[in-house]
Write a protein that holds these residues in place. Structure first.
Motif, mmCIF file in Angstrom:
data_model
loop_
_atom_site.group_PDB
_atom_site.id
_atom_site.type_symbol
_atom_site.label_atom_id
_atom_site.label_comp_id
_atom_site.label_asym_id
_atom_site.label_seq_id
_atom_site.Cartn_x
_atom_site.Cartn_y
_atom_site.Cartn_z
ATOM 1 N N GLU A 29 0.786 -1.226 0.191
ATOM 2 C CA GLU A 29 0.080 -0.189 -0.046
ATOM 3 C C GLU A 29 0.706 1.452 0.113
ATOM 4 O O GLU A 29 0.402 2.263 0.119
ATOM 5 C CB GLU A 29 -0.936 -0.041 1.175
ATOM 6 C CG GLU A 29 -1.763 -0.962 1.580
ATOM 7 C CD GLU A 29 -2.704 -1.179 2.802
ATOM 8 O OE1 GLU A 29 -3.222 0.048 3.095
ATOM 9 O OE2 GLU A 29 -2.264 -2.294 3.500
ATOM 10 N N GLY A 30 2.058 1.314 -0.069
ATOM 11 C CA GLY A 30 2.869 2.361 -0.033
ATOM 12 C C GLY A 30 3.341 2.941 1.354
ATOM 13 O O GLY A 30 3.869 3.931 1.650
ATOM 14 N N ASP A 50 9.770 -5.294 8.597
ATOM 15 C CA ASP A 50 8.381 -5.522 8.490
ATOM 16 C C ASP A 50 7.455 -5.022 9.775
ATOM 17 O O ASP A 50 6.785 -5.828 10.218
ATOM 18 C CB ASP A 50 8.141 -7.034 7.976
ATOM 19 C CG ASP A 50 8.558 -8.015 9.027
ATOM 20 O OD1 ASP A 50 9.413 -7.729 10.070
ATOM 21 O OD2 ASP A 50 8.207 -9.213 9.208
ATOM 22 N N THR A 51 7.934 -3.876 10.161
ATOM 23 C CA THR A 51 7.114 -3.264 11.005
ATOM 24 C C THR A 51 6.682 -1.826 10.739
ATOM 25 O O THR A 51 7.548 -1.017 10.072
ATOM 26 C CB THR A 51 8.114 -2.979 12.322
ATOM 27 O OG1 THR A 51 8.713 -4.256 12.698
ATOM 28 C CG2 THR A 51 7.618 -2.253 13.351
ATOM 29 N N TYR A 52 5.434 -1.662 10.612
ATOM 30 C CA TYR A 52 4.780 -0.609 10.467
ATOM 31 C C TYR A 52 3.979 0.067 11.553
ATOM 32 O O TYR A 52 3.403 -0.710 12.478
ATOM 33 C CB TYR A 52 3.392 -0.932 9.491
ATOM 34 C CG TYR A 52 2.599 0.428 9.236
ATOM 35 C CD1 TYR A 52 2.997 1.305 8.407
ATOM 36 C CD2 TYR A 52 1.270 0.325 9.802
ATOM 37 C CE1 TYR A 52 2.102 2.633 8.317
ATOM 38 C CE2 TYR A 52 0.581 1.448 9.536
ATOM 39 C CZ TYR A 52 0.968 2.549 8.899
ATOM 40 O OH TYR A 52 0.133 3.661 8.687
ATOM 41 N N LEU A 53 4.488 1.350 11.968
ATOM 42 C CA LEU A 53 3.859 2.036 13.223
ATOM 43 C C LEU A 53 3.339 3.191 12.635
ATOM 44 O O LEU A 53 4.158 4.053 12.202
ATOM 45 C CB LEU A 53 5.294 2.223 13.990
ATOM 46 C CG LEU A 53 5.725 0.980 14.940
ATOM 47 C CD1 LEU A 53 6.950 1.719 15.498
ATOM 48 C CD2 LEU A 53 4.769 0.521 15.692
ATOM 49 N N MET A 54 2.115 3.261 12.703
ATOM 50 C CA MET A 54 1.320 4.424 12.169
ATOM 51 C C MET A 54 1.816 5.716 12.549
ATOM 52 O O MET A 54 1.840 6.639 11.730
ATOM 53 C CB MET A 54 -0.198 4.193 12.749
ATOM 54 C CG MET A 54 -0.994 4.976 12.711
ATOM 55 S SD MET A 54 -2.646 4.803 13.720
ATOM 56 C CE MET A 54 -2.862 3.220 13.651
ATOM 57 N N ASP A 55 2.067 5.995 13.969
ATOM 58 C CA ASP A 55 2.486 7.338 14.241
ATOM 59 C C ASP A 55 3.858 7.660 13.652
ATOM 60 O O ASP A 55 3.951 8.690 13.172
ATOM 61 C CB ASP A 55 2.578 7.415 15.691
ATOM 62 C CG ASP A 55 3.466 6.266 16.363
ATOM 63 O OD1 ASP A 55 3.521 5.285 15.910
ATOM 64 O OD2 ASP A 55 3.623 6.649 17.595
ATOM 65 N N ILE A 112 -3.242 6.720 3.822
ATOM 66 C CA ILE A 112 -3.392 5.289 4.348
ATOM 67 C C ILE A 112 -3.996 5.263 5.793
ATOM 68 O O ILE A 112 -4.986 4.473 5.904
ATOM 69 C CB ILE A 112 -2.051 4.637 4.409
ATOM 70 C CG1 ILE A 112 -1.507 4.247 3.168
ATOM 71 C CG2 ILE A 112 -2.322 3.319 5.306
ATOM 72 C CD1 ILE A 112 0.080 3.882 3.092
ATOM 73 N N VAL A 113 -3.660 6.337 6.652
ATOM 74 C CA VAL A 113 -4.365 6.287 7.722
ATOM 75 C C VAL A 113 -5.859 6.928 7.892
ATOM 76 O O VAL A 113 -6.852 6.009 8.511
ATOM 77 C CB VAL A 113 -3.575 6.992 8.847
ATOM 78 C CG1 VAL A 113 -4.163 7.029 10.383
ATOM 79 C CG2 VAL A 113 -2.323 6.458 9.043
ATOM 80 N N VAL A 143 -1.700 12.303 16.602
ATOM 81 C CA VAL A 143 -0.612 12.398 15.829
ATOM 82 C C VAL A 143 -1.122 12.414 14.238
ATOM 83 O O VAL A 143 -0.397 13.286 13.593
ATOM 84 C CB VAL A 143 0.227 10.977 15.615
ATOM 85 C CG1 VAL A 143 1.381 10.950 14.963
ATOM 86 C CG2 VAL A 143 0.924 10.597 17.237
ATOM 87 N N LEU A 144 -2.188 12.012 13.911
ATOM 88 C CA LEU A 144 -2.684 12.049 12.712
ATOM 89 C C LEU A 144 -2.954 13.388 12.461
ATOM 90 O O LEU A 144 -2.588 14.104 11.099
ATOM 91 C CB LEU A 144 -4.050 11.178 12.501
ATOM 92 C CG LEU A 144 -4.863 11.369 11.078
ATOM 93 C CD1 LEU A 144 -4.093 11.063 9.788
ATOM 94 C CD2 LEU A 144 -6.206 10.541 11.139
#
Lengths: 530, 530
Positions: B259-260, B276-281, B316-317, B353-354
């Motif tokens: 998804e980029g 392979d770790t995605y942290l949204m913030d 994405i968020v 954060v968003l």
């Protein structure tokens, strides 16, 4: 009991010419790559012995993955002396922490099972072959810089991380030696056990032939004089690498110290240096080792160079005889080796080694036409033999005793026989009596057993010698020896002079003499094919 | 609780152009040699803290000899990131066994006292900085190939032999960094504690500026996105190494996956790769980090290259908001960082954060004249703010709550203030109320504390911000910090998210922001000399 020598006033007088000759003979080591043959599991039996209890094909390794706490034991199929490399990779997510490995190397399965932290002996625990290694970046080729002596290699993954596991893609040992095993033709004795004994002797010797004749490639890893004499004898009937023997003789003669004594062992790294350890019997036997070399090579130049060193060792001991013309009782002092084994009194044996060495001194003197020395040795030899009988022979028991406590040991009888204090008939009676009585102070090392076999042959008991070899070295083979061990006491298989068998050496050159004995004393007589 | 992410279907789409740019900016590390400054003894006080209890001049080392079991602890005087070498020699008889050493490295005294075998945390124990080393031949120069982060180095002689002892003739650390500490002028605030806080911040940052901005040179040793943003801010007011910041931004943008999304952290060895770790913030804050870089450099090319990546993270968020137009509650899943600290619910903070990130997105869009995106972000931002108040604002308590359990934490209030959900006056009331109530779910990391200070400044509480900095970073200094620590909970000084503080990092870049805060918000206003 710790057996070490430390000399406060140790003055080495290097003979640069001798050391240059030794250096010029430094061998170029041969190498070959050996992959592991199997993956094994080792466990302790109810009798406390460690054995391989499960085997799988080594190819399985490629498909295994290792997480925290996982272990694998590789079996290289035979004894190795060499350098190990592993190709490591990760599986799963990207490596996000170092890999932390514990590696253990064992010549026998028990070393894999034994725990280093349980070792509390007097010899350095640094001899236990193990490493802890961190690998920061995978994939990696791990090339361990140290040389190990082993058949089994255990890899324990102390930790990876929760995100990846370890793969071991390839393992290999670059095995090294100054000689090539296949250059020695096997003998066919018609007896499987004797054939195997010869083969293992040659393998043992090969593994110990490195930059010098090492005593054991696992522990010590250096040139001891007493060991050299036996290794060289085996070498003359097998690899026939005369240069290596010559190199070693020049190393000893090239670094005498106080009074012209030569050291019991020498170091070659970072440069040649003698240990400050003087063992009377080892020093005395230099002449025998020199004579063996001359007999094998007829190299007169070396004989001329090293003869004075050999004679000087005998002089030193004679100069220090006591009023009874026998060697002083060394007691607990580490000044004479003879054998490991708790409580052995060495006075009588040392006298035997002296007389034995004088015989070789006379042989050397004769070759060189040095009549004066020859006569002196002949006279001294007679005096020493007489003194030995007067002091140590117990008429009532018809055995030799040793020391103040009048100890009766195998070693005393054997060295008196080899010294030829008695004629062959009386020697024969003595060896038979010794075997029948089986003195409590027994033999522990193959080094001492070699002299026992030598004594049996001297007494004309060739068949019994073969039987005894089968009972001793054969038993080691049945116990799983790939190479012959430094120590083997059939009455106490875990015996160690060091406080624990974990630091025992299981490939020890002084144990390789069956090949010498078989090829020198039996092959021709029995018409064995070589 | 183990906090790791493992993605089953992880598809990386490398942007080779971006990665080439990153590679071209790889820094050439500077190095300097530092000898130990002292020999110290460390002991545990009755309160369980480990302290230096005895000091001697480092010169004493030259005259010391080490036998089995002996130890020495070298103090290099300040935090080091580098490579250690030791010159080793033997004393006594010739070395007759390998030397076996255990080496431990500690950023703080406690790491020297703690025992590795007591560690049972979830993060890999391979991060504990220790080695076991055999040295076969002395004298030797031991050059350890791995990099350590440390001030204290303990050398324990597991064994030598009875015949020789070890001498450590010289020890040195080749300290490395992408930058030179002395290139940054100190500030004079007129307050010793603030001056020291600034100096330690700059030192901390320097130690973490290596091949990339590392989070901590002891553990992880890699580039995390959330950490980068704070490090870069401190860098722009100190070292001004714009290339290293640019390199790091391109590394993140050069390796998007499904998804980029961009990764929370990237590896650079053996070659660049995303975790392979995605942290949204963290992903959301990429835009803020990009804007900071642009503001510091006016580098329009980079802005053009990386702007789509920044906007994509916000999209994405937003695409995944729930029906209430707020971020889904992540619960225990490790998909949003915010802060370490047991039990923190992150839903409300993530919404903050968003919104915060959308503000930076608008700034970026404005610079580039991307009105469409700007308008979309403006609209979305208002929706998100309204949704945040509707969902998380508890009118009765006048505090933000988070998650199903309606948790009240410091983090929720702070991120809502930084998101500017309320105007300055209401935000001011909220931060004062938060401090007065002191919610039980506290802040643990300097990373979170930085945002607290930022919120205080936003609310016009500059003096209080300075006081709080002194209470937090100042307390760390009083506790002996040479560099600022990864974790500091004044209420529980041994807190660790990893199961034991032995793997905590005591030089952690996200803790270096006092220099940013002091130089950015106070220096000019207060007329401090730089």
């Amino acid at each position: 009991m710790a057996a070490v020598s430390i000399m406060d006033e140790f003055e080495v007088h290097k003979n640069e010419k001798f050391l240059e000759i030794a250096e010029s003979l430094r061998p170029k080591l041969r190498s070959r790559f050996q992959p592991p043959q199997k993956i094994v599991e080792i466990a302790r039996t109810k009798f406390g012995e460690c054995k391989v209890v499960k085997e799988r094909a080594a190819a399985v390794l490629q498909d295994m993955t290792f997480r925290k706490g996982d272990k694998v034991c590789l079996d290289f199929g035979d004894h190795m002396v060499g350098y190990v490399s592993l190709e490591l990779a990760s599986k799963g997510s990207h490596q996000d922490a170092p890999v932390f490995l514990h590696l253990k190397f064992g010549e026998i399965p028990q070393e894999i099972e034994d725990k280093s932290e349980d070792y509390h002996g007097w010899i350095s625990r640094s001899w236990i072959q193990e490493e802890y290694v961190h690998i920061d970046v995978l994939p990696a080729k791990l090339e361990l810089p140290r040389r190990y002596a082993f058949r089994y290699m255990e890899i324990e993954v102390i930790d990876v991380s929760l995100k990846f596991s370890l793969q071991i893609k390839n393992a290999a040992c670059k095995a090294v030696s100054a000689v090539n095993f296949h250059d020695v033709d096997p003998i066919n004795t018609g007896d499987v056990m004797l054939n195997e004994m010869d083969r293992i002797s040659v393998r043992t010797l090969q593994e110990c032939m490195q930059d010098v004749f090492e005593d054991g490639p696992k522990r010590d890893q250096r040139l001891w004089l007493g060991d050299l004499r036996l290794q060289a004898r085996a070498n003359y009937v097998s690899f026939k690498n005369y240069d290596l023997a010559k190199r070693c003789l020049y190393l000893f003669a090239g670094m005498p110290f106080n009074e012209g004594k030569i050291s019991a062992c020498v170091f070659t790294e970072p440069e040649p240096a003698p240990d400050d350890t003087y063992l009377m019997d080892y020093a005395l036997l230099f002449g025998a080792a020199l004579y063996d070399y001359y007999e094998a090579t007829k190299d007169m130049d070396t004989l001329v160079d090293l003869y004075p060193t050999a004679i000087r060792q005998i002089e030193i001991v004679i100069d220090n005889l006591n009023a009874d013309h026998v060697v002083e009782d060394p007691g607990d002092a580490f000044v004479c080796f003879i054998d490991w084994g708790e409580g052995l009194n060495k006075q009588c044996s040392a006298q035997g080694v002296l007389i034995y060495s004088m015989r070789y001194g006379m042989r050397l003197a004769k070759v060189l036409g040095d009549e004066k020395t020859c006569q002196w040795l002949e006279k001294e030899s007679e005096l020493c033999k007489k003194a030995a009988v007067d002091t140590f022979w117990d008429k009532d028991q018809q055995l030799f005793i040793s020391g103040e406590e009048k100890q009766i040991s195998w070693a005393s009888q054997i060295w008196m026989i080899l010294a030829r204090v008695f004629d062959v008939d009386m020697s024969h009676e003595l060896i038979m009596r010794t075997m029948s009585i089986n003195p409590r102070i027994r033999m522990v090392t193959p080094y001492m057993y070699h002299h026992f076999i030598d004594a049996l042959i001297r007494c004309g008991e060739e068949e019994r010698a073969l039987d005894e070899m089968k009972r001793y070295w054969g038993e080691m083979i049945r116990d799983g020896a790939d190479t012959f061990w430094e120590l083997y006491n059939p009455y106490n298989k875990n015996e160690s002079p060091y406080g624990s068998s974990i630091v025992n050496s299981y490939c020890h050159a002084w144990s390789c003499t069956p090949t010498y004995l078989l090829r020198k004393f039996f092959a021709e007589k029995k018409g064995w094919m070589i």
